[in-house]
Design a protein around this motif. Sequence first.
Motif, PDB file in Angstrom:
ATOM      1  N   SER A 299      -0.768   6.474   2.677  1.00 24.65           N
ATOM      2  CA  SER A 299      -0.529   6.023   4.061  1.00 24.65           C
ATOM      3  C   SER A 299       0.896   6.344   4.529  1.00 24.65           C
ATOM      4  N   ALA A 300       1.804   6.641   3.595  1.00 22.38           N
ATOM      5  CA  ALA A 300       3.190   6.915   3.997  1.00 22.38           C
ATOM      6  C   ALA A 300       3.371   8.337   4.543  1.00 22.38           C
ATOM      7  N   LEU A 301       2.404   9.221   4.227  1.00 24.66           N
ATOM      8  CA  LEU A 301       2.608  10.640   4.567  1.00 24.66           C
ATOM      9  C   LEU A 301       2.816  10.833   6.068  1.00 24.66           C
ATOM     10  N   LYS A 302       1.895  10.232   6.839  1.00 25.00           N
ATOM     11  CA  LYS A 302       1.978  10.391   8.290  1.00 25.00           C
ATOM     12  C   LYS A 302       3.286   9.784   8.814  1.00 25.00           C
ATOM     13  N   GLU A 303       3.626   8.626   8.256  1.00 27.29           N
ATOM     14  CA  GLU A 303       4.851   7.909   8.680  1.00 27.29           C
ATOM     15  C   GLU A 303       6.098   8.778   8.504  1.00 27.29           C
TER      16      GLU A 303
ATOM     17  N   MET B   8      -9.770  11.881   2.583  1.00 27.02           N
ATOM     18  CA  MET B   8      -9.028  12.580   1.514  1.00 27.02           C
ATOM     19  C   MET B   8      -8.334  13.821   2.059  1.00 27.02           C
ATOM     20  N   ASP B   9      -9.017  14.517   2.984  1.00 21.32           N
ATOM     21  CA  ASP B   9      -8.360  15.678   3.615  1.00 21.32           C
ATOM     22  C   ASP B   9      -7.077  15.239   4.322  1.00 21.32           C
ATOM     23  N   ALA B  10      -7.185  14.111   5.045  1.00 19.67           N
ATOM     24  CA  ALA B  10      -6.024  13.640   5.804  1.00 19.67           C
ATOM     25  C   ALA B  10      -4.904  13.169   4.880  1.00 19.67           C
ATOM     26  N   ALA B  11      -5.268  12.765   3.649  1.00 19.85           N
ATOM     27  CA  ALA B  11      -4.247  12.267   2.712  1.00 19.85           C
ATOM     28  C   ALA B  11      -3.781  13.361   1.757  1.00 19.85           C
ATOM     29  N   SER B  12      -4.253  14.592   1.985  1.00 18.65           N
ATOM     30  CA  SER B  12      -3.825  15.670   1.089  1.00 18.65           C
ATOM     31  C   SER B  12      -2.431  16.148   1.488  1.00 18.65           C
ATOM     32  N   PHE B  13      -1.563  16.252   0.499  1.00 18.69           N
ATOM     33  CA  PHE B  13      -0.194  16.711   0.765  1.00 18.69           C
ATOM     34  C   PHE B  13       0.043  18.095   0.142  1.00 18.69           C
ATOM     35  N   VAL B  14      -1.062  18.766  -0.220  1.00 17.06           N
ATOM     36  CA  VAL B  14      -0.938  20.075  -0.889  1.00 17.06           C
ATOM     37  C   VAL B  14      -0.117  21.051  -0.052  1.00 17.06           C
ATOM     38  N   PHE B  15      -0.405  21.116   1.250  1.00 18.60           N
ATOM     39  CA  PHE B  15       0.270  22.097   2.110  1.00 18.60           C
ATOM     40  C   PHE B  15       1.329  21.444   2.998  1.00 18.60           C
ATOM     41  N   GLY B  16       1.747  20.237   2.651  1.00 16.23           N
ATOM     42  CA  GLY B  16       2.703  19.545   3.510  1.00 16.23           C
ATOM     43  C   GLY B  16       1.983  18.967   4.718  1.00 16.23           C
TER      44      GLY B  16
END
Length: 511
Positions: free
Chosen positions: A95-99, A446-454
């Motif tokens: 949940s922190a990624l978007k933030e 899971m797609d939205a929480a993927s950080f593979v490509f930043g």
Amino acid sequence: MLIASVFSGLSLSSLSVEIGLAILSIIVVRCVYRIYWHPLAKFPGPAYAACFSLSSAIISVLKKEPQWIKYLAEKYGHDTPIRIQPNMLLFPQPSALKEIYWDPKCNTKSGLYGTGVLGPPHLFTTLSGDEHRELRKALGGPAWTIGSLKNNWEERFDYQVQLLVEKLNEKARTKESVVLSDKVAEFAADIMTMVSFTDPFGFVKNGRDERRILTNWREGLDFFGFVGRFKFFQTHIITLPGIAARLLPKITDETGMGWLMAEANKQVSQRESEMSKGKLQEKPDFLQHCLDARMNGEPLSPLQKRAHVTLLIQAGADTTGTALGSTLRFLVMSPEILKKAQKEIEAADAAGLLSTPVKFEEVRQHLPYFVACIKEGMRLNPPATNLFARVVGPEGKRFGEFFIPPGTEITSQSYVVQRHPKFYAPDPDAFRPERWLVSEKKANEMDAASFVFGMGPRVCIGKDIALMELYKLLPELIRRFQFDLVKAGEYVVAGGVAYNKDFIVKVNTRS
Ligand code: HEM
């Protein structure tokens, strides 16, 4: 005489003791300040990390950073910011990624990017969010999205896929072992040189690491990681006159990034001369894209043009190679999953749904299980698992119950965030492609929480190119070959960037 020299020896040694004590006191005072009074003192984390950025630099050089961060998340909690450097907080929760990455007030990159180790500033290393926006407008755009790639590049990708298939057929005939992780990294390097300059450098054709570009890249990662993490070295040592020139690649080098910089220089000059004679590129490549790019109506500077031509090879060759190698390794080492993937391909083949080599769109539409295998491979072995930190703006940032002070570096990290125990329950560390097929809702989450490509405005510009490589090469290899494991090798993370070492197989053709 003797007495005089004894006394001078004593005074010299007592002076060094005094200097030593003074340095020690400064270090102790600094540590006490950083542990108890620093604005980040309230956040959990190990004391050695709060005191010294050197500790995370050493962990990176020891190639243990992902394991260390996972250990910290297990110790301090997966849903709380953890202090991993004196001025850096790591957020292990999806949940922190978007933030972090969508907040326009945190769009300045941290010092990790600005060391000069990757050459003159380019899209990836531009720190200021405003400058980055202009550059991205000039260099990004529809040319690198899947629609354009299918129209302009897919046939050229097909040729490269077929070339690698031919080479592996030869290996099957001679029954030689193959370092498959290297072969797919060479494929990815050829694709990047092709996208950059139209003609690939011939990694696959010649069956070798041309000009040691990949080897040299991997050898430089420890240094890249060290300088990026050790703030004192970054601000006081590498900036000393002559130091950077000694440590960094030079255009006089005969191999590696130095050679590549010289080659970029040559190719830019050659293309500009052709353009001045009215000769146009039939199918524009990234070099042409850089020459045609305009920022506020002006062309890029000569230095910017050259920096960007090498950027794709730096950013997209070994990263995609790692995604290819890791997914293949997971498949070869999971016989049941491999069997399911093969069956899916056979069924689609029998129904006449697949071309040779397979098209991107065919894989997307007809091989959902295979697509899940690719996503799962990148979830567990992300190729770029760096500390992609951003700097909190002058007003600070509220983060749930926490207030993050201005100037703090905040980051997530793909290796840990993509193994979050609740989000990927009950088996976050297992290679289980089925998790992507449970429901559309969960797959989208899971797609939205993927950080593979930043994520956010600095998301990977080459994501669709990488996906096209993965979707086209991997099903074609699994369709045509049986790989018998000789050595699993390992997924190595150095300086926050991953590569696969020594994944060795025997190749057999499938009927
Ligand atoms: C599986 C393969 C790849 C992975 C995992 C990957 C990962 C990433 C990540 C995580 C970022 C964002 C870093 C940040 O926030 O600072 C990024 C940026 C970037 N990537 Fe990739 N990448 C891959 C392939 C490629 C390819 C094939 C290309 C070139 C065609 C490429 C070119 C770039 C560039 C130019 C940036 C900087 C974008 C910007 O700052 O605007 N990458 N990549």
